[in-house]
Design a protein around this motif. Structure first.
Motif, PDB file in Angstrom:
ATOM      1  N   SER A 231       0.859  -1.188   0.000  1.00  0.00           N
ATOM      2  CA  SER A 231       0.000   0.000   0.000  1.00  0.00           C
ATOM      3  C   SER A 231       0.894   1.236   0.000  1.00  0.00           C
ATOM      4  CB  SER A 231      -0.940   0.011   1.211  1.00  0.00           C
ATOM      5  OG  SER A 231      -0.206  -0.018   2.420  1.00  0.00           O
ATOM      6  N   VAL A 232       0.335   2.352  -0.432  1.00  0.00           N
ATOM      7  CA  VAL A 232       1.071   3.615  -0.499  1.00  0.00           C
ATOM      8  C   VAL A 232       0.296   4.666   0.284  1.00  0.00           C
ATOM      9  CG1 VAL A 232       1.893   5.466  -2.001  1.00  0.00           C
ATOM     10  CG2 VAL A 232       2.162   3.083  -2.708  1.00  0.00           C
ATOM     11  N   TYR A 233       0.997   5.393   1.144  1.00  0.00           N
ATOM     12  CA  TYR A 233       0.390   6.458   1.945  1.00  0.00           C
ATOM     13  C   TYR A 233       0.847   7.827   1.452  1.00  0.00           C
ATOM     14  CZ  TYR A 233      -1.238   3.175   5.537  1.00  0.00           C
ATOM     15  OH  TYR A 233      -1.888   2.175   6.211  1.00  0.00           O
ATOM     16  N   THR A 234      -0.111   8.744   1.387  1.00  0.00           N
ATOM     17  CA  THR A 234       0.194  10.160   1.186  1.00  0.00           C
ATOM     18  C   THR A 234      -0.433  10.937   2.333  1.00  0.00           C
ATOM     19  OG1 THR A 234      -1.727  10.325  -0.293  1.00  0.00           O
ATOM     20  CG2 THR A 234       0.432  10.064  -1.323  1.00  0.00           C
ATOM     21  N   LEU A 235      -0.087  12.206   2.435  1.00  0.00           N
ATOM     22  CA  LEU A 235      -0.512  13.017   3.572  1.00  0.00           C
ATOM     23  C   LEU A 235      -2.015  13.280   3.548  1.00  0.00           C
ATOM     24  CD1 LEU A 235       0.592  14.558   6.052  1.00  0.00           C
ATOM     25  CD2 LEU A 235       0.762  16.582   4.577  1.00  0.00           C
ATOM     26  N   SER A 236      -2.667  13.087   4.696  1.00  0.00           N
ATOM     27  CA  SER A 236      -4.096  13.349   4.824  1.00  0.00           C
ATOM     28  C   SER A 236      -4.344  14.839   5.054  1.00  0.00           C
ATOM     29  CB  SER A 236      -4.675  12.556   5.998  1.00  0.00           C
ATOM     30  OG  SER A 236      -4.102  13.019   7.221  1.00  0.00           O
ATOM     31  N   GLU A 237      -5.599  15.274   4.935  1.00  0.00           N
ATOM     32  CA  GLU A 237      -5.946  16.671   5.184  1.00  0.00           C
ATOM     33  C   GLU A 237      -5.671  17.041   6.639  1.00  0.00           C
ATOM     34  OE1 GLU A 237      -6.744  19.070   3.104  1.00  0.00           O
ATOM     35  OE2 GLU A 237      -6.456  17.652   1.470  1.00  0.00           O
ATOM     36  N   GLN A 238      -5.988  16.115   7.567  1.00  0.00           N
ATOM     37  CA  GLN A 238      -5.696  16.382   8.972  1.00  0.00           C
ATOM     38  C   GLN A 238      -4.193  16.515   9.188  1.00  0.00           C
ATOM     39  OE1 GLN A 238      -7.599  13.983   7.794  1.00  0.00           O
ATOM     40  NE2 GLN A 238      -9.622  14.093   8.767  1.00  0.00           N
ATOM     41  N   GLY A 239      -3.437  15.667   8.515  1.00  0.00           N
ATOM     42  CA  GLY A 239      -1.987  15.756   8.621  1.00  0.00           C
ATOM     43  C   GLY A 239      -1.452  17.053   8.040  1.00  0.00           C
ATOM     44  N   ALA A 240      -2.094  17.535   6.978  1.00  0.00           N
ATOM     45  CA  ALA A 240      -1.673  18.808   6.371  1.00  0.00           C
ATOM     46  C   ALA A 240      -1.866  19.953   7.359  1.00  0.00           C
ATOM     47  CB  ALA A 240      -2.457  19.053   5.084  1.00  0.00           C
ATOM     48  N   GLY A 241      -2.985  19.918   8.089  1.00  0.00           N
ATOM     49  CA  GLY A 241      -3.211  20.949   9.103  1.00  0.00           C
ATOM     50  C   GLY A 241      -2.161  20.897  10.201  1.00  0.00           C
ATOM     51  N   ARG A 242      -1.816  19.689  10.614  1.00  0.00           N
ATOM     52  CA  ARG A 242      -0.757  19.525  11.622  1.00  0.00           C
ATOM     53  C   ARG A 242       0.574  20.036  11.095  1.00  0.00           C
ATOM     54  NH1 ARG A 242       1.804  13.612  12.958  1.00  0.00           N
ATOM     55  NH2 ARG A 242       3.702  14.341  13.988  1.00  0.00           N
ATOM     56  N   ALA A 243       0.860  19.751   9.831  1.00  0.00           N
ATOM     57  CA  ALA A 243       2.124  20.187   9.233  1.00  0.00           C
ATOM     58  C   ALA A 243       2.245  21.707   9.249  1.00  0.00           C
ATOM     59  CB  ALA A 243       2.237  19.666   7.804  1.00  0.00           C
ATOM     60  N   VAL A 244       1.159  22.400   8.915  1.00  0.00           N
ATOM     61  CA  VAL A 244       1.184  23.871   8.907  1.00  0.00           C
ATOM     62  C   VAL A 244       1.402  24.401  10.311  1.00  0.00           C
ATOM     63  CG1 VAL A 244      -0.223  25.927   8.549  1.00  0.00           C
ATOM     64  CG2 VAL A 244      -0.169  24.135   6.813  1.00  0.00           C
TER      65      VAL A 244
END
Length: 402
Positions: free
Chosen positions: A259-272
């Motif tokens: 499987s392949v993972y990319t960044l989730s929307e929740q993770g994007a908020g955490r990243a910012v």
């Protein structure tokens, strides 16, 4: 004076006094209404219009004191984007020069609210629009309009699915998951950290054989590297792609597949949130630094483009893995807020190569020949991503959590 006032009142009839009292009440009500109207008017008025981005993608932010609903009146096909904002007052109107895709803007009052008119500098359309409530240190509402350039006659430019052409070879950073005191998952007779390091070395060799890439490993020995350092290695090096290799584990020995993972929307908020916690984050992204709100818009747009490129590579990679008949999970494209995917400016994916707890997958990952074949397939996916960034691909997974 008080005697004269009492003498004057004594000459007035009860009816006259009643009329005076009524008139006073009316005047007071008018004054209160006017004051309330001024207060509400200032709250509902548009405060400012801001711009961020460039000639390919531009974000327009309208600051206001209350909630609103937007309705598109003109979508840009006539050279102008026009949006009606319900229950918002344009006041005396705002006008000014735009930026990026917007040549100039004009606000005016219309039926039921304000109207935002954006004169376009070139062909563009609305990519998305949304309302941001107060939050993240901002005390007012913001209505956001994202514009993207259109037109087949435009010169080739970098897009969300096409990495910017570079004079030098693309740099690929390969992250061998776990290591040192963090062994990862345990198989029958092998630890995950050993499989990921062997696979990382195999992938590095496969890419270097093409002569088209520069390659760097986050670790090339059995050492522990903290997650933040792995990401920083890629950012400091100016990586064009970051790929983290892992082996999955499950309680059911029959469960298998990649499987392949990319960044989730929740993770994007955490990243910012994590990225902007650093006082020098504007300098870190080489942003102007003159206006924090504009820089935040540019950060959002940078991260959105990075997420799109990551998703594009994930789809290409999954297509190649399936074409090579590599076992795949049913939902093979997944999203999560994994720490190694948080860089706002480096496309990144995490590849779970298979289940170390499944006998068949474990054999594929520990057998040198089978593992090298898998890494050659990954290298072919990377090669296609950079050589044909706009090539159509079949979406092999849903992209949903699961």
């Amino acid at each position: 004076m008080r005697g004269l006032w009492r003498h004057g009142l004594s000459r007035l009839s009860l009816r006259d006094i009643s009329l005076i009292a009524l008139a006073s009440v009316v005047v007071l009500a008018v004054l209160l209404t006017a004051g309330l109207s001024l207060a509400l008017g200032s709250e509902s008025q548009v405060r400012s219009v801001r711009f961020g981005g460039d000639a390919q993608r531009t974000r327009v932010v309208i600051d206001m004191g209350r909630e609103t609903r937007g309705r598109v009146l003109s979508d840009g096909s006539t050279g102008e984007v026009s949006v009606a904002l319900a229950d918002v007052d344009a006041g005396r109107g705002l006008t000014g020069n735009g930026s990026g895709l917007v040549r100039s803007y004009r606000l005016e009052n219309g039926s039921g609210g304000a109207r935002v008119n954006l004169a376009l500098a070139r062909g563009a359309s609305i990519e998305r629009r949304f309302l941001l409530p107060p939050g993240d240190g901002v005390a007012h509402y913001r209505y956001v309009i994202d514009l993207k350039a259109t037109g087949a006659a435009e010169a080739p430019v970098a897009t969300a699915s096409a990495p910017r052409p570079r004079a030098e070879k693309p740099l690929i950073v390969i992250d061998a998951g776990h290591g040192g005191r963090d062994p990862g998952a345990r198989g029958t007779d092998v630890w995950e950290k050993n499989i990921t390091l062997a696979a990382a070395r195999d992938l590095k060799a496969a890419l270097e054989r093409t002569g088209r890439y520069r390659v760097r490993l986050t670790r090339d020995a059995d050492v522990y590297v903290v997650h933040g350092r792995r990401v920083q290695i890629a950012r400091d090096a100016g990586a064009d792609l970051f790929i983290s290799l892992h082996a999955d584990a499950g309680g059911d020995a029959a469960l298998r597949g990649a499987s392949v993972y990319t960044l989730s929307e929740q993770g994007a908020g955490r990243a910012v949130r994590e990225f902007t916690a650093n006082d020098d984050w504007q300098r870190d992204l080489r942003l102007p630094g003159r206006d924090a709100s504009v820089d935040r818009i540019l950060l959002d747009m940078t991260q959105r483009a990075t997420q799109n490129r990551s998703a594009q590579f994930a789809r290409v990679l999954l297509t190649h893995l399936e074409a090579d008949s590599h076992p795949m999970l049913r939902q093979s494209h997944r999203a999560a807020g994994l720490a190694v995917l948080l860089a706002p400016d480096v496309p990144a994916i995490l590849l779970e190569m298979g289940f170390i707890t499944n006998p068949e997958d474990a054999r594929l990952l520990t057998d040198e020949r089978s593992r090298r074949r898998l890494m050659r397939t990954v290298a072919e996916g990377i090669d296609r991503y950079f050589r044909e960034p706009s090539a159509p691909v079949r979406v092999a997974g849903s992209g949903a959590n699961g």
